[in-house]
Design a protein around this motif. Structure first.
Motif, PDB file in Angstrom:
ATOM      1  N   SER A 187      -4.067   1.497 -15.061  1.00 40.62           N
ATOM      2  CA  SER A 187      -5.013   2.247 -15.883  1.00 40.62           C
ATOM      3  C   SER A 187      -6.061   1.318 -16.477  1.00 40.62           C
ATOM      4  N   GLU A 188      -5.743   0.025 -16.563  1.00 40.63           N
ATOM      5  CA  GLU A 188      -6.696  -1.000 -16.994  1.00 40.63           C
ATOM      6  C   GLU A 188      -6.367  -2.304 -16.290  1.00 40.63           C
ATOM      7  N   LEU A 189      -7.143  -3.328 -16.580  1.00 38.65           N
ATOM      8  CA  LEU A 189      -6.973  -4.613 -15.901  1.00 38.65           C
ATOM      9  C   LEU A 189      -5.596  -5.199 -16.171  1.00 38.65           C
ATOM     10  N   LYS A 190      -4.941  -5.661 -15.111  1.00 37.83           N
ATOM     11  CA  LYS A 190      -3.656  -6.345 -15.227  1.00 37.83           C
ATOM     12  C   LYS A 190      -3.814  -7.853 -15.062  1.00 37.83           C
ATOM     13  N   THR A 191      -4.559  -8.275 -14.060  1.00 33.26           N
ATOM     14  CA  THR A 191      -4.803  -9.693 -13.846  1.00 33.26           C
ATOM     15  C   THR A 191      -6.026  -9.873 -12.965  1.00 33.26           C
ATOM     16  N   CYS A 192      -6.688 -11.002 -13.130  1.00 37.22           N
ATOM     17  CA  CYS A 192      -7.832 -11.346 -12.286  1.00 37.22           C
ATOM     18  C   CYS A 192      -7.804 -12.861 -12.083  1.00 37.22           C
ATOM     19  N   VAL A 193      -8.005 -13.285 -10.847  1.00 33.19           N
ATOM     20  CA  VAL A 193      -8.040 -14.706 -10.514  1.00 33.19           C
ATOM     21  C   VAL A 193      -9.386 -15.010  -9.867  1.00 33.19           C
ATOM     22  N   VAL A 194     -10.068 -16.045 -10.380  1.00 33.73           N
ATOM     23  CA  VAL A 194     -11.390 -16.425  -9.884  1.00 33.73           C
ATOM     24  C   VAL A 194     -11.329 -17.871  -9.386  1.00 33.73           C
ATOM     25  N   LEU A 195     -11.801 -18.085  -8.171  1.00 28.30           N
ATOM     26  CA  LEU A 195     -11.901 -19.426  -7.594  1.00 28.30           C
ATOM     27  C   LEU A 195     -13.375 -19.686  -7.303  1.00 28.30           C
ATOM     28  N   GLY A 196     -13.911 -20.762  -7.879  1.00 30.50           N
ATOM     29  CA  GLY A 196     -15.326 -21.063  -7.693  1.00 30.50           C
ATOM     30  C   GLY A 196     -15.558 -22.546  -7.478  1.00 30.50           C
ATOM     31  N   ALA A 197     -16.717 -22.860  -6.937  1.00 34.52           N
ATOM     32  CA  ALA A 197     -17.120 -24.247  -6.729  1.00 34.52           C
ATOM     33  C   ALA A 197     -18.630 -24.292  -6.568  1.00 34.52           C
ATOM     34  N   SER A 198     -19.234 -25.410  -6.980  1.00 32.80           N
ATOM     35  CA  SER A 198     -20.678 -25.569  -6.804  1.00 32.80           C
ATOM     36  C   SER A 198     -21.044 -25.742  -5.343  1.00 32.80           C
ATOM     37  N   SER A 199     -20.140 -26.327  -4.572  1.00 31.72           N
ATOM     38  CA  SER A 199     -20.379 -26.456  -3.132  1.00 31.72           C
ATOM     39  C   SER A 199     -19.057 -26.595  -2.404  1.00 31.72           C
TER      40      SER A 199
ATOM     41  N   GLU B  13      -9.108 -35.463 -15.869  1.00 34.74           N
ATOM     42  CA  GLU B  13      -9.215 -35.870 -17.253  1.00 34.74           C
ATOM     43  C   GLU B  13     -10.663 -35.930 -17.725  1.00 34.74           C
ATOM     44  N   SER B  14     -11.628 -35.893 -16.814  1.00 32.40           N
ATOM     45  CA  SER B  14     -13.026 -35.934 -17.212  1.00 32.40           C
ATOM     46  C   SER B  14     -13.415 -34.619 -17.866  1.00 32.40           C
ATOM     47  N   GLU B  15     -14.215 -34.699 -18.916  1.00 30.28           N
ATOM     48  CA  GLU B  15     -14.605 -33.508 -19.656  1.00 30.28           C
ATOM     49  C   GLU B  15     -15.562 -32.644 -18.834  1.00 30.28           C
ATOM     50  N   MET B  16     -15.399 -31.330 -18.948  1.00 30.92           N
ATOM     51  CA  MET B  16     -16.351 -30.410 -18.351  1.00 30.92           C
ATOM     52  C   MET B  16     -17.570 -30.319 -19.261  1.00 30.92           C
ATOM     53  N   GLY B  17     -18.761 -30.521 -18.711  1.00 28.36           N
ATOM     54  CA  GLY B  17     -19.977 -30.466 -19.493  1.00 28.36           C
ATOM     55  C   GLY B  17     -20.288 -29.055 -19.964  1.00 28.36           C
ATOM     56  N   ASP B  18     -21.156 -28.942 -20.969  1.00 27.67           N
ATOM     57  CA  ASP B  18     -21.512 -27.631 -21.503  1.00 27.67           C
ATOM     58  C   ASP B  18     -22.147 -26.752 -20.429  1.00 27.67           C
ATOM     59  N   GLY B  19     -22.997 -27.348 -19.600  1.00 24.33           N
ATOM     60  CA  GLY B  19     -23.651 -26.574 -18.546  1.00 24.33           C
ATOM     61  C   GLY B  19     -22.647 -26.020 -17.548  1.00 24.33           C
ATOM     62  N   GLU B  20     -21.689 -26.863 -17.163  1.00 24.61           N
ATOM     63  CA  GLU B  20     -20.658 -26.416 -16.226  1.00 24.61           C
ATOM     64  C   GLU B  20     -19.811 -25.311 -16.843  1.00 24.61           C
TER      65      GLU B  20
ATOM     66  N   LYS C  26     -20.629 -23.179 -19.239  1.00 22.55           N
ATOM     67  CA  LYS C  26     -21.398 -21.936 -19.352  1.00 22.55           C
ATOM     68  C   LYS C  26     -21.499 -21.224 -18.004  1.00 22.55           C
ATOM     69  N   SER C  27     -21.736 -21.989 -16.947  1.00 21.40           N
ATOM     70  CA  SER C  27     -21.859 -21.358 -15.630  1.00 21.40           C
ATOM     71  C   SER C  27     -20.533 -20.750 -15.201  1.00 21.40           C
ATOM     72  N   ARG C  28     -19.411 -21.405 -15.535  1.00 24.88           N
ATOM     73  CA  ARG C  28     -18.101 -20.859 -15.174  1.00 24.88           C
ATOM     74  C   ARG C  28     -17.804 -19.576 -15.948  1.00 24.88           C
ATOM     75  N   ILE C  29     -18.252 -19.531 -17.210  1.00 24.33           N
ATOM     76  CA  ILE C  29     -18.065 -18.311 -17.999  1.00 24.33           C
ATOM     77  C   ILE C  29     -18.885 -17.175 -17.402  1.00 24.33           C
ATOM     78  N   VAL C  30     -20.120 -17.486 -16.973  1.00 22.87           N
ATOM     79  CA  VAL C  30     -20.956 -16.466 -16.331  1.00 22.87           C
ATOM     80  C   VAL C  30     -20.292 -15.969 -15.052  1.00 22.87           C
ATOM     81  N   TRP C  31     -19.761 -16.886 -14.236  1.00 22.33           N
ATOM     82  CA  TRP C  31     -19.065 -16.499 -13.004  1.00 22.33           C
ATOM     83  C   TRP C  31     -17.910 -15.556 -13.336  1.00 22.33           C
ATOM     84  N   THR C  32     -17.136 -15.918 -14.368  1.00 21.42           N
ATOM     85  CA  THR C  32     -15.954 -15.142 -14.715  1.00 21.42           C
ATOM     86  C   THR C  32     -16.326 -13.749 -15.212  1.00 21.42           C
ATOM     87  N   ILE C  33     -17.285 -13.667 -16.143  1.00 25.97           N
ATOM     88  CA  ILE C  33     -17.705 -12.375 -16.673  1.00 25.97           C
ATOM     89  C   ILE C  33     -18.307 -11.519 -15.568  1.00 25.97           C
TER      90      ILE C  33
END
Length: 354
Positions: free
Chosen positions: A153-165, A193-200, A202-209
């Motif tokens: 009746s509503e969302l149960k789970t969602c899996v997103v796989l993304g990459a810049s290239s 262990e490397s930090e994800m930059g703000d730009g990365e 934000k783009s991942r949040i846009v992909w997810t939404i």
């Protein structure tokens, strides 16, 4: 034997109904089944009993705008593709249902109209059109986005796989990877262990939404169909770019049907996404030696409603489901999902209902 009578004999008459039913069940292609309805009364009585139906909606409504200057990697591009186009598509579908006289071309607009003669099917696969420039549709090393959503009746789970290239490794890179195979796991954890930059981020949040909005609109289509087809048990909605999958099994379809019957409002609106919690894994460069590919800015996001647990059991197989759709890159997504889920570091996010 009279050769004239033999030539006039309909060979289909020699087949029992059970064999014809099996043939029509294997056919699945909705336009072909609908055309076969007009062949004979016997066909017309058996075809509506077909168990499975596949309907591909032509790209009539989602025509790309040649004047658009958005680039494939900009947030504006993602919002246009996943937000405005789905809403425009659904709005036109709803508007078209108000027409009193159905036409053969109605399947361009509304699946229920196209499938009204096939009331007996239990399994439905709909393929939606794409404009051709969606992220993930570039097969030459461009950006990648894959997602799978499960609804009741509503969302149960969602899996997103993304990459810049995503690109195939050269012979030299493959030989080098073979030499360094023993240290691959250590290197992967070090890079994570490397930090994800703000730009990365934000783009991942846009992909997810964007993926969630696309899934929500597909669930809306299912809402419109469950009451029209009372025998419907399983639903799969994909797209021609092989990007997203909405899956509903018998239990989920039954849950949706019951929730709609209990609803006090007869108006069916866009499926609302509940409050969510997310777990995100990210690595700048992901080497996939088994498949022979390399991902840059590889990201995996697991999304679930806030009220439940965050169990990850069985999610590794989702990458294999992506692989089953793409023979050109077979094995890439399964290997990527399994490697990303092994990373020690991940990001926890929360999103309010929308």
């Amino acid at each position: 034997m009279d050769p004239t009578n033999n030539q006039q004999q309909d060979l289909f008459d020699l087949l029992p109904d059970s064999i014809l039913h099996l043939i029509f069940t294997k056919l699945t292609h909705a336009p072909s089944l609908i055309r076969c309805l007009a062949v004979s009364k016997r066909f017309a009585s058996l075809i509506p009993q077909s168990d499975s139906v596949f309907l591909s909606i032509p790209p009539l409504l989602l025509t790309p705008n040649p004047k658009s200057r958005t680039t494939p990697r900009s947030p504006t591009f993602f919002l246009r593709k996943f937000f405005f186009n789905p809403f425009r598509f659904i709005r036109r579908l709803i508007t078209h249902t108000s027409q009193s006289t159905p036409r053969f071309t109605d399947w361009y607009y509304w699946p229920s109209v196209a499938l009204k003669e096939l009331k007996g099917f239990q399994s439905l696969h709909i393929q939606l059109p794409c404009c051709g420039d969606e992220i993930g549709s570039n097969h030459n090393g461009g950006a990648l986005l894959k997602w799978k959503a499960e609804f009741g009746s509503e969302l149960k789970t969602c899996v997103v796989l993304g990459a810049s290239s995503l690109r195939r490794k050269s012979v030299v890179e493959s030989e080098s990877s073979a030499v360094k195979e023993e240290t691959e796991e250590n290197r992967l954890h070090a890079e994570s262990e490397s930090e994800m930059g703000d730009g990365e981020l934000k783009s991942r949040i846009v992909w997810t939404i964007s993926s969630l909005i696309a899934a929500s609109m597909r669930h809306y289509l299912v809402k419109q169909m469950v009451n029209d087809f009372p025998l419907l048990k399983t639903v799969l909605i994909t797209d021609s770019a092989k990007q997203g999958r909405l899956c509903m099994e018998e239990e989920e379809v039954m849950e949706l049907r019951e929730s709609m019957q209990l609803s006090s409002s007869s108006y069916v609106e866009r499926s609302v996404i509940p409050d969510l919690k997310m777990k995100m894994w990210y690595v700048p460069v992901l080497d996939l030696p088994e498949a022979g590919f390399v991902m840059t800015a590889a990201t995996l996001v697991v999304i679930k409603p806030s009220g439940g647990g965050m169990g990850l059991d069985g999610l590794e197989r989702i990458g294999d489901e992506f692989d089953s759709e793409d023979g050109e890159k077979f094995g890439v997504y399964g290997e990527a999902v399994r490697k990303l889920m092994k990373l020690k570091r991940n990001y926890a996010l929360e999103v309010n209902s929308f």
